[in-house]
Design a protein around this motif. Sequence first.
Motif, PDB file in Angstrom:
ATOM      1  N   GLU A  91       0.813  -1.216   0.000  1.00  0.00           N
ATOM      2  CA  GLU A  91       0.000   0.000   0.000  1.00  0.00           C
ATOM      3  C   GLU A  91       0.849   1.271   0.000  1.00  0.00           C
ATOM      4  OE1 GLU A  91      -3.569   2.169   2.433  1.00  0.00           O
ATOM      5  OE2 GLU A  91      -3.305   0.025   2.686  1.00  0.00           O
ATOM      6  N   PRO A  92       1.808   1.422   0.925  1.00  0.00           N
ATOM      7  CA  PRO A  92       2.584   2.673   0.892  1.00  0.00           C
ATOM      8  C   PRO A  92       3.401   2.827  -0.387  1.00  0.00           C
ATOM      9  CG  PRO A  92       3.458   1.186   2.581  1.00  0.00           C
ATOM     10  CD  PRO A  92       2.183   0.586   2.074  1.00  0.00           C
ATOM     11  N   VAL A  93       3.937   1.724  -0.904  1.00  0.00           N
ATOM     12  CA  VAL A  93       4.715   1.804  -2.143  1.00  0.00           C
ATOM     13  C   VAL A  93       3.791   2.079  -3.327  1.00  0.00           C
ATOM     14  CG1 VAL A  93       6.215   0.521  -3.735  1.00  0.00           C
ATOM     15  CG2 VAL A  93       6.637   0.426  -1.275  1.00  0.00           C
ATOM     16  N   ALA A  94       2.594   1.518  -3.331  1.00  0.00           N
ATOM     17  CA  ALA A  94       1.629   1.768  -4.415  1.00  0.00           C
ATOM     18  C   ALA A  94       1.261   3.247  -4.485  1.00  0.00           C
ATOM     19  CB  ALA A  94       0.389   0.914  -4.224  1.00  0.00           C
ATOM     20  N   HIS A  95       1.106   3.896  -3.336  1.00  0.00           N
ATOM     21  CA  HIS A  95       0.799   5.330  -3.328  1.00  0.00           C
ATOM     22  C   HIS A  95       1.936   6.124  -3.976  1.00  0.00           C
ATOM     23  CE1 HIS A  95      -2.892   5.131  -1.117  1.00  0.00           C
ATOM     24  NE2 HIS A  95      -2.323   4.496  -0.104  1.00  0.00           N
ATOM     25  N   ILE A  96       3.152   5.746  -3.672  1.00  0.00           N
ATOM     26  CA  ILE A  96       4.307   6.428  -4.255  1.00  0.00           C
ATOM     27  C   ILE A  96       4.348   6.201  -5.756  1.00  0.00           C
ATOM     28  CG2 ILE A  96       6.836   6.502  -4.336  1.00  0.00           C
ATOM     29  CD1 ILE A  96       6.704   5.631  -1.301  1.00  0.00           C
ATOM     30  N   LEU A  97       4.184   4.952  -6.185  1.00  0.00           N
ATOM     31  CA  LEU A  97       4.221   4.646  -7.618  1.00  0.00           C
ATOM     32  C   LEU A  97       3.109   5.371  -8.374  1.00  0.00           C
ATOM     33  CD1 LEU A  97       5.061   0.833  -7.547  1.00  0.00           C
ATOM     34  CD2 LEU A  97       6.577   2.726  -8.155  1.00  0.00           C
ATOM     35  N   ALA A  98       1.921   5.416  -7.801  1.00  0.00           N
ATOM     36  CA  ALA A  98       0.807   6.113  -8.448  1.00  0.00           C
ATOM     37  C   ALA A  98       1.143   7.597  -8.630  1.00  0.00           C
ATOM     38  CB  ALA A  98      -0.461   5.951  -7.629  1.00  0.00           C
ATOM     39  N   TYR A  99       1.707   8.198  -7.613  1.00  0.00           N
ATOM     40  CA  TYR A  99       2.100   9.601  -7.691  1.00  0.00           C
ATOM     41  C   TYR A  99       3.171   9.805  -8.775  1.00  0.00           C
ATOM     42  CZ  TYR A  99       4.260  14.022  -6.432  1.00  0.00           C
ATOM     43  OH  TYR A  99       4.780  15.289  -6.475  1.00  0.00           O
ATOM     44  N   LEU A 100       4.185   8.938  -8.777  1.00  0.00           N
ATOM     45  CA  LEU A 100       5.267   9.068  -9.742  1.00  0.00           C
ATOM     46  C   LEU A 100       4.779   8.844 -11.171  1.00  0.00           C
ATOM     47  CD1 LEU A 100       8.140   7.265  -7.805  1.00  0.00           C
ATOM     48  CD2 LEU A 100       7.778   9.730  -8.068  1.00  0.00           C
ATOM     49  N   PHE A 101       3.947   7.830 -11.392  1.00  0.00           N
ATOM     50  CA  PHE A 101       3.420   7.550 -12.730  1.00  0.00           C
ATOM     51  C   PHE A 101       2.547   8.705 -13.215  1.00  0.00           C
ATOM     52  CE2 PHE A 101       3.728   2.735 -11.864  1.00  0.00           C
ATOM     53  CZ  PHE A 101       5.012   2.681 -12.352  1.00  0.00           C
ATOM     54  N   ALA A 102       1.740   9.288 -12.342  1.00  0.00           N
ATOM     55  CA  ALA A 102       0.896  10.434 -12.720  1.00  0.00           C
ATOM     56  C   ALA A 102       1.756  11.628 -13.122  1.00  0.00           C
ATOM     57  CB  ALA A 102      -0.033  10.803 -11.570  1.00  0.00           C
ATOM     58  N   ASN A 103       2.802  11.894 -12.363  1.00  0.00           N
ATOM     59  CA  ASN A 103       3.685  13.012 -12.682  1.00  0.00           C
ATOM     60  C   ASN A 103       4.483  12.756 -13.952  1.00  0.00           C
ATOM     61  OD1 ASN A 103       2.913  14.752 -10.674  1.00  0.00           O
ATOM     62  ND2 ASN A 103       4.377  13.936  -9.210  1.00  0.00           N
ATOM     63  N   GLU A 104       4.841  11.499 -14.194  1.00  0.00           N
ATOM     64  CA  GLU A 104       5.590  11.137 -15.393  1.00  0.00           C
ATOM     65  C   GLU A 104       4.748  11.414 -16.642  1.00  0.00           C
ATOM     66  OE1 GLU A 104       6.649   6.911 -16.871  1.00  0.00           O
ATOM     67  OE2 GLU A 104       8.266   7.547 -15.530  1.00  0.00           O
TER      68      GLU A 104
END
Length: 85
Positions: free
Chosen positions: A69-82
């Motif tokens: 869960e915590p890593v998924a939140h980070i990945l979602a944020y990074l993918f959205a910004n990418e």
Amino acid sequence: MKVKKAVALRYRQQVDAAPRVLAKGVEQVAQAIIDSAHQNHVPIWEDEKLVHSLLKLEIDDVIPEELYEPVAHILAYLFANERES
């Protein structure tokens, strides 16, 4: 004095079932990981509690389910910004 810590994760959507630990370390090794991330335009996310948990893993370990869960939140944020760049 605060000890510098860093963990680099790798996640390839089509290849990896979950993110894996690519590199980890404290002090000079942590700084080298951070410097490499900057040089390669890799985003850096700061989360002291998460890095503490990730440091317990070995290189190439898949992250455990309790960290999804915590890593998924980070990945979602990074993918959205990418996508926005």
